[in-house]
Write a protein that holds these residues in place. Structure first.
Motif, PDB file in Angstrom:
ATOM      1  N   MET A 151       0.814  -1.221   0.000  1.00 38.00           N
ATOM      2  CA  MET A 151       0.000   0.000   0.000  1.00 38.00           C
ATOM      3  C   MET A 151       0.842   1.263   0.000  1.00 38.00           C
ATOM      4  SD  MET A 151      -3.035  -0.952   2.635  1.00 38.00           S
ATOM      5  CE  MET A 151      -3.942  -2.461   2.472  1.00 38.00           C
ATOM      6  N   GLY A 152       2.170   1.162   0.111  1.00 34.65           N
ATOM      7  CA  GLY A 152       3.007   2.360   0.110  1.00 34.65           C
ATOM      8  C   GLY A 152       4.224   2.199   1.008  1.00 34.65           C
ATOM      9  N   ALA A 153       5.116   3.160   0.962  1.00 35.33           N
ATOM     10  CA  ALA A 153       6.356   3.127   1.743  1.00 35.33           C
ATOM     11  C   ALA A 153       6.093   3.500   3.200  1.00 35.33           C
ATOM     12  CB  ALA A 153       7.376   4.076   1.132  1.00 35.33           C
ATOM     13  N   SER A 154       7.046   3.180   4.058  1.00 31.12           N
ATOM     14  CA  SER A 154       6.875   3.465   5.487  1.00 31.12           C
ATOM     15  C   SER A 154       7.468   4.820   5.883  1.00 31.12           C
ATOM     16  CB  SER A 154       7.517   2.355   6.324  1.00 31.12           C
ATOM     17  OG  SER A 154       8.896   2.269   6.035  1.00 31.12           O
ATOM     18  N   SER A 155       8.657   5.151   5.361  1.00 33.33           N
ATOM     19  CA  SER A 155       9.299   6.406   5.765  1.00 33.33           C
ATOM     20  C   SER A 155       8.560   7.623   5.200  1.00 33.33           C
ATOM     21  CB  SER A 155      10.766   6.424   5.331  1.00 33.33           C
ATOM     22  OG  SER A 155      10.845   6.280   3.920  1.00 33.33           O
ATOM     23  N   PHE A 156       8.200   7.544   3.941  1.00 33.82           N
ATOM     24  CA  PHE A 156       7.386   8.590   3.335  1.00 33.82           C
ATOM     25  C   PHE A 156       6.389   7.939   2.385  1.00 33.82           C
ATOM     26  CE2 PHE A 156       6.284  11.501  -0.070  1.00 33.82           C
ATOM     27  CZ  PHE A 156       5.856  12.608   0.652  1.00 33.82           C
ATOM     28  N   PRO A 157       5.110   8.208   2.501  1.00 34.11           N
ATOM     29  CA  PRO A 157       4.485   9.242   3.336  1.00 34.11           C
ATOM     30  C   PRO A 157       4.105   8.776   4.736  1.00 34.11           C
ATOM     31  CG  PRO A 157       2.843   8.307   1.901  1.00 34.11           C
ATOM     32  CD  PRO A 157       4.121   7.605   1.574  1.00 34.11           C
ATOM     33  N   SER A 158       4.432   7.541   5.102  1.00 34.87           N
ATOM     34  CA  SER A 158       4.111   6.989   6.421  1.00 34.87           C
ATOM     35  C   SER A 158       2.602   6.916   6.663  1.00 34.87           C
ATOM     36  CB  SER A 158       4.761   7.822   7.533  1.00 34.87           C
ATOM     37  OG  SER A 158       6.164   7.772   7.399  1.00 34.87           O
ATOM     38  N   ARG A 159       1.867   6.816   5.610  1.00 31.58           N
ATOM     39  CA  ARG A 159       0.415   6.694   5.700  1.00 31.58           C
ATOM     40  C   ARG A 159      -0.098   6.218   4.344  1.00 31.58           C
ATOM     41  NH1 ARG A 159      -1.889  11.181   3.120  1.00 31.58           N
ATOM     42  NH2 ARG A 159      -0.415  12.864   2.710  1.00 31.58           N
ATOM     43  N   VAL A 160      -1.384   5.958   4.277  1.00 35.12           N
ATOM     44  CA  VAL A 160      -2.008   5.549   3.020  1.00 35.12           C
ATOM     45  C   VAL A 160      -2.622   6.779   2.366  1.00 35.12           C
ATOM     46  CG1 VAL A 160      -3.777   4.102   1.965  1.00 35.12           C
ATOM     47  CG2 VAL A 160      -2.462   3.242   3.904  1.00 35.12           C
ATOM     48  N   TRP A 161      -2.304   7.006   1.097  1.00 29.31           N
ATOM     49  CA  TRP A 161      -2.834   8.166   0.387  1.00 29.31           C
ATOM     50  C   TRP A 161      -4.354   8.099   0.308  1.00 29.31           C
ATOM     51  CZ3 TRP A 161       0.174  12.148  -0.258  1.00 29.31           C
ATOM     52  CH2 TRP A 161       1.554  11.980  -0.477  1.00 29.31           C
ATOM     53  N   ARG A 162      -4.990   9.240   0.459  1.00 29.07           N
ATOM     54  CA  ARG A 162      -6.444   9.317   0.320  1.00 29.07           C
ATOM     55  C   ARG A 162      -6.856   8.968  -1.118  1.00 29.07           C
ATOM     56  NH1 ARG A 162     -10.438  12.044   3.128  1.00 29.07           N
ATOM     57  NH2 ARG A 162      -8.876  13.073   4.435  1.00 29.07           N
ATOM     58  N   GLY A 163      -7.914   8.171  -1.228  1.00 30.90           N
ATOM     59  CA  GLY A 163      -8.428   7.796  -2.545  1.00 30.90           C
ATOM     60  C   GLY A 163      -7.818   6.538  -3.113  1.00 30.90           C
ATOM     61  N   LYS A 164      -6.915   5.902  -2.387  1.00 29.05           N
ATOM     62  CA  LYS A 164      -6.301   4.673  -2.871  1.00 29.05           C
ATOM     63  C   LYS A 164      -7.343   3.568  -2.968  1.00 29.05           C
ATOM     64  CE  LYS A 164      -2.318   1.664  -2.092  1.00 29.05           C
ATOM     65  NZ  LYS A 164      -1.738   1.957  -3.423  1.00 29.05           N
TER      66      LYS A 164
END
Length: 210
Positions: free
Chosen positions: A151-164
């Protein structure tokens, strides 16, 4: 008139003039009652409000009861506003007048149908978005065939992008199907045959527009 309200009856197939078997959706289109007419002078835009489907008086809010009584009709279940209809209809469309399907559509017309899609509840990414899963059931892939994957990287953005695209509530949304062909109109039964499928379950209400 720019359109009408209808109720989905189901699907069937009929033969056209060329002898081809055409899959059609059968819609009970009207009769609808004009409950309000809006114009540019008083409302700032041109629109006609239609009502369709009987409703018990005890289950109708008092504000709507007064609105229907003003139009000289019984309580209705579904009320829809059709905006920006052509100016030549201003003298024809009157409050309390009944609109029938044969006044609006002819065979060969192209229409847009708006309805509420079937609700599927909470679904995973495979059914909701068409994901294929993470691959084969080998090399330690235990219980991961229908998983969404990374679902994405941990260091950046350290969250799940809205709308994924992820799992969530599926269906039960307004869906518009454009350019469906009117195959047949049956005035005596208020039936409208449209080529192809339309959104919604059997018995759901639809807005059919030119």
């Amino acid at each position: 008139m720019p359109g009408i309200i209808g109720r989905k009856i189901g699907m069937t197939s009929i033969y056209n003039a060329d002898g081809q078997n055409v899959a059609c959706t059968v819609i009970e289109a009207g009769p609808c009652v004009v409950t309000q007419v809006k114009n540019i002078e008083t409302d700032g835009y041109r629109a006609v409000q239609l009502a369709f489907g009987e409703r018990k008086e005890k289950n109708t809010p008092k504000a709507l009861l007064g609105h229907f009584r003003k139009a000289g009709t019984t309580p209705k279940r579904n009320v829809v506003e059709l905006r920006d209809f052509r100016k030549e209809f201003e003298g024809i469309v009157e409050v309390g007048k009944e609109i029938r399907v044969e006044q609006v559509f002819n065979e060969g017309d192209f229409v847009d149908v708006v309805g509420i899609s079937k609700g599927r509840g909470f679904q995973g990414v495979v059914k909701r978005h068409g994901f294929s899963g993470v691959g084969e059931a080998t090399h330690g892939q235990h219980n991961r065939l229908r998983a969404p994957g990374s679902m994405g990287a941990s260091s950046f953005p350290s969250r799940v992008w809205r709308g994924k695209r992820m799992a969530g509530h599926t269906g039960n949304q307004s869906v518009t199907i454009e350019n469906l062909v009117v195959v047949k109109v049956v005035p005596e039964s208020n039936l409208l045959f449209l080529k192809g499928a339309v959104p919604g379950s059997v018995g759901s209400y639809l807005k059919i527009e030119k």
